[in-house]
Design an enzyme around this catalytic site. Sequence first.
Site, PDB file in Angstrom:
ATOM      1  N   HIS A 131       0.830  -1.216   0.000  1.00 30.13           N
ATOM      2  CA  HIS A 131       0.000   0.000   0.000  1.00 30.13           C
ATOM      3  C   HIS A 131       0.864   1.266   0.000  1.00 30.13           C
ATOM      4  CE1 HIS A 131      -3.991  -1.932   0.874  1.00 30.13           C
ATOM      5  NE2 HIS A 131      -3.228  -2.860   1.395  1.00 30.13           N
ATOM      6  N   ASN A 203     -10.494  -2.437   2.526  1.00 32.10           N
ATOM      7  CA  ASN A 203     -10.149  -2.513   1.106  1.00 32.10           C
ATOM      8  C   ASN A 203     -11.405  -2.279   0.273  1.00 32.10           C
ATOM      9  OD1 ASN A 203      -7.417  -3.039   1.367  1.00 32.10           O
ATOM     10  ND2 ASN A 203      -7.608  -5.248   1.103  1.00 32.10           N
ATOM     11  N   HIS A 395      -4.009   1.005  12.157  1.00 29.71           N
ATOM     12  CA  HIS A 395      -3.836  -0.289  12.836  1.00 29.71           C
ATOM     13  C   HIS A 395      -5.219  -0.896  13.111  1.00 29.71           C
ATOM     14  CE1 HIS A 395      -2.849  -3.359  15.656  1.00 29.71           C
ATOM     15  NE2 HIS A 395      -1.568  -3.037  15.676  1.00 29.71           N
TER      16      HIS A 395
HETATM   17  C1  HEM Z   1      -8.425  -8.120   5.011  1.00 28.10           C
HETATM   18  C2  HEM Z   1      -7.173  -8.049   4.766  1.00 28.10           C
HETATM   19  C3  HEM Z   1      -6.408  -6.758   4.702  1.00 28.10           C
HETATM   20  C4  HEM Z   1      -6.840  -5.493   4.455  1.00 28.10           C
HETATM   21  C5  HEM Z   1      -8.254  -5.020   4.215  1.00 28.10           C
HETATM   22  C6  HEM Z   1      -5.689  -4.619   4.510  1.00 28.10           C
HETATM   23  C7  HEM Z   1      -5.718  -3.263   4.307  1.00 28.10           C
HETATM   24  C8  HEM Z   1      -4.630  -2.447   4.366  1.00 28.10           C
HETATM   25  C9  HEM Z   1      -4.632  -1.055   4.057  1.00 28.10           C
HETATM   26  C10 HEM Z   1      -5.839  -0.245   3.646  1.00 28.10           C
HETATM   27  C11 HEM Z   1      -3.380  -0.596   4.205  1.00 28.10           C
HETATM   28  C12 HEM Z   1      -2.897   0.801   3.920  1.00 28.10           C
HETATM   29  C13 HEM Z   1      -2.925   1.631   5.136  1.00 28.10           C
HETATM   30  C14 HEM Z   1      -2.514   3.020   4.811  1.00 28.10           C
HETATM   31  O1  HEM Z   1      -3.199   3.655   3.988  1.00 28.10           O
HETATM   32  O2  HEM Z   1      -1.519   3.507   5.368  1.00 28.10           O
HETATM   33  C15 HEM Z   1      -2.571  -1.690   4.636  1.00 28.10           C
HETATM   34  C16 HEM Z   1      -1.246  -1.609   4.906  1.00 28.10           C
HETATM   35  C17 HEM Z   1      -0.546  -2.646   5.407  1.00 28.10           C
HETATM   36  N1  HEM Z   1      -0.994  -3.928   5.606  1.00 28.10           N
HETATM   37 FE1  HEM Z   1      -2.808  -4.629   5.283  1.00 28.10          FE
HETATM   38  N2  HEM Z   1      -4.580  -5.376   4.795  1.00 28.10           N
HETATM   39  C18 HEM Z   1      -4.992  -6.683   4.922  1.00 28.10           C
HETATM   40  C19 HEM Z   1      -4.233  -7.754   5.244  1.00 28.10           C
HETATM   41  C20 HEM Z   1      -2.990  -7.637   5.762  1.00 28.10           C
HETATM   42  C21 HEM Z   1      -2.262  -8.685   6.371  1.00 28.10           C
HETATM   43  C22 HEM Z   1      -2.763 -10.117   6.549  1.00 28.10           C
HETATM   44  C23 HEM Z   1      -1.083  -8.169   6.778  1.00 28.10           C
HETATM   45  C24 HEM Z   1       0.042  -8.831   7.477  1.00 28.10           C
HETATM   46  C25 HEM Z   1       0.003  -9.960   8.132  1.00 28.10           C
HETATM   47  C26 HEM Z   1      -1.065  -6.783   6.381  1.00 28.10           C
HETATM   48  C27 HEM Z   1      -0.020  -5.928   6.567  1.00 28.10           C
HETATM   49  C28 HEM Z   1       0.012  -4.635   6.172  1.00 28.10           C
HETATM   50  C29 HEM Z   1       1.167  -3.785   6.336  1.00 28.10           C
HETATM   51  C30 HEM Z   1       2.498  -4.209   6.904  1.00 28.10           C
HETATM   52  C31 HEM Z   1       0.813  -2.527   5.852  1.00 28.10           C
HETATM   53  C32 HEM Z   1       1.663  -1.282   5.798  1.00 28.10           C
HETATM   54  C33 HEM Z   1       1.318  -0.471   7.011  1.00 28.10           C
HETATM   55  C34 HEM Z   1       2.161   0.756   7.181  1.00 28.10           C
HETATM   56  O3  HEM Z   1       3.322   0.759   6.754  1.00 28.10           O
HETATM   57  O4  HEM Z   1       1.668   1.716   7.782  1.00 28.10           O
HETATM   58  N3  HEM Z   1      -2.240  -6.493   5.786  1.00 28.10           N
HETATM   59  N4  HEM Z   1      -3.361  -2.816   4.722  1.00 28.10           N
END
Ligand code: HEM
Length: 753
Positions: A131, A203, A395
């Site tokens: 992202h 999402n 978070h």
């Molecule tokens: C339903 C499943 C998921 C959704 C809806 C989702 C949604 C998102 C969204 C919207 C962001 C962007 C946040 C922003 O705008 O700063 C993000 C970032 C991220 N997601 Fe997810 N994600 C999902 C699953 C996962 C899973 C399973 C993991 C890890 C085990 C994960 C790890 C991360 C990480 C590491 C970031 C970057 C966060 C940051 O650097 O601030 N995501 N996710």
Amino acid sequence: MDSRKPVKAVKDVVEAAAEKVGDVLNPEVPGAPGSAPPTVDGPTTPHEPLPPKKEQGTPETRTPTGAATGVPATAKGQQGAFLTTAQGARLRDTDHSLKAGPRGPVLLQDHHLREKITHFDHERIPERVVHSRGAGAHGVFVGYGTAERVTRADFLAKGRETPVFVRFSTVLGSRGSADTVRDTRGFATKFYTDEGTFDLVANNIPVFFIQDAIKFPDIIHAGKPHPDREIPQAQSAHDTFWDFVSLHTEAQHHAIWNMSDRGIPRSYRMMEGFGVHTFRLVNTAGETALAKFHWKPKLGVHSLTWEEAQLASGVDPDFHRRDLYDAIEAGAYPEWELGLQVLPDTPEETFAGIDLLDPTKIVPEELAPVQPVGRLTLNRTPTNFFAEVEQVAFHPGHLPPGIDVTNDPLLQGRLFSYVDTQLTRLGGPNFAQIPVNRPHAPVNDMLRDGFHQHAVHAGVAPYRPNSLDGGNPFPAGDADGAFVDVPVTVAEAPKVRANPVSFDDHFSQARLFWLSMSPVEKEHIIRAYTFELGKCYHQPIRERQLRCLANIDPVLCAEVATGLGLPAPEPTVPLADVAPSPALSQVGREWPADGRMVGIVVDPAAGLDGVGQVRRAVFAAGMVPLLIAPHGGTVDGLPVQRTFATARSVEFDVLLLAGAPTPAPDALPARDAKAGAAAPATVDPRVSLLVEECWRHAKAIGAWAGGVGVLEQAGVAGTPGVVSGDSGLDVLTAVQRLMATHRVWERFPASVA
Ligand code: HEM
């Protein structure tokens, strides 16, 4: 040889126009970079910093521990008329290093030089691991009070206003990648509630590729560019992605959503959002319910065509970012309703046979309607992209009392991952104190010290129990609004690395999605799979994915197989007997056209009869008119926003032709490759190309006066969605009716039912 003549002619025209115009070309059209127009000579008199643009907002001025400061937002950045060092000493010169003579070496004592370069050297922070590419905006959420029955969360109370910050994103691409690639979109909302920050990290697709967070590095490594050449950027059309999803078949449901029009949204403003996981709600009486979160856009769900998406990636890689900010600046504030699917909290945690802990499954809206609980409006663009959009940290565990997690194994892993990655990305444990991340609820934690500590904590006893700080801080009880960890009973079971058996169904809901699509949406899905698999290098990967498609639908499989030149395999599991969910289709309804872009081609030689009126009517309808002319400057006193050289069809939702401009002086393939389009010599070839592409992308086209002739020459007059009339206003009215359905769907032939 007369090849130089047009240069002079163009130059003359531009100069003449520039003389007439002065410095403010388009006061009403969004996109001005600053709050005041620049002067040609450049300013020379020191003055206070210019105010932010009217549509810009900043995080509220809060202390690191959440108290309101009353300090105006403008006091947070630069202040005063004179350049200073980081310590506030006024500087005489920032253009020359301190040297031992004009030709001598630079002196180490030059503090300003070292400070300026050193800070610059450290301007970048790691981009998000996923992202990375996104855009954010400020807004407000107002509760309807309709959720009080199921949750005690106070921000959902009737009329309660909560400030929010939203960040939209793509998943796979790097920070500088194009907006319009085929991908899932993030839709993360930070609600600064009085009871603590709530992050709904959602999402635009309601299911996920994997059922267990332990597979997240696998799916992301597969989707990211190949590790050797680091290509392709921000694409799923490559071997490693299809290798993984065809082997790890629980990914098939999410994959078909990505291959559908949902993977290429027209705008962030026109996307649904989904919390994906099932959450647990608890009301003031302690009763619980399970729930799924939905965002419903006021403008409906709309998409680009694949060709538009590809063109936009080159012509305007910032397409979605610009669209969001232009809409807010134009006052067409994007809006969504937050909705809940409320489901009974049973020990099985299932609904209508659907396992609610499985994030690869939806609950069709026909079985559990989405009940509106509040409205989100985005009404401020960021003042500083880095400070706000880049540094915001979401978070899924930031929850207010009344909303709790479930045992969805994907959600459980996310609860660990976000803060872990933010420790690196934002350089230490105190990123909650960055202005955009500061809660609006009072913070009274016992976390101390660490890099970039902004809070000056008083007291001597950041531990419990203590007597030295009088026992402060005390744990809160129910009456004090404490967070509720719902005391769910965990069934006795052996410790295992295994999924429930119900997680084994990988194809039934992918089939449900396919069967819910209209014929034209099915065509797009077939085309997307055929394109993506066609871009894979290895035939076995294509064949393996075809086997998955056979388990989704034989027609889908056969059509894609034909495109790939491969035989269609037989299914390996019985085709699921599922009822379609009409709510999943994007077509067949009507929506408002707020913030849409209306391109108006004018012919200066023929005069601009009616164009001024049409422009005003477009503004009045909440849309943005962009005049397209052979040259910049003004035409008949109206400002020109695009020239034939700078305009491309993908920028406009609808095309109006107010004239038939003959080829402009720069209509030469050597000057503008677009001028190479085959066209009747009497119309500028770039205008013919605009008509051709808008027609192919099923956009409404309207013409009056000389413009009618352009339609005839292009061979599109009288075809569906192409209107002509005597007056510009009549034509605009007819075109507006067509825009309500987003596209003229009849123009997309479909060969599948
Ligand atoms: C339903 C499943 C998921 C959704 C809806 C989702 C949604 C998102 C969204 C919207 C962001 C962007 C946040 C922003 O705008 O700063 C993000 C970032 C991220 N997601 Fe997810 N994600 C999902 C699953 C996962 C899973 C399973 C993991 C890890 C085990 C994960 C790890 C991360 C990480 C590491 C970031 C970057 C966060 C940051 O650097 O601030 N995501 N996710």
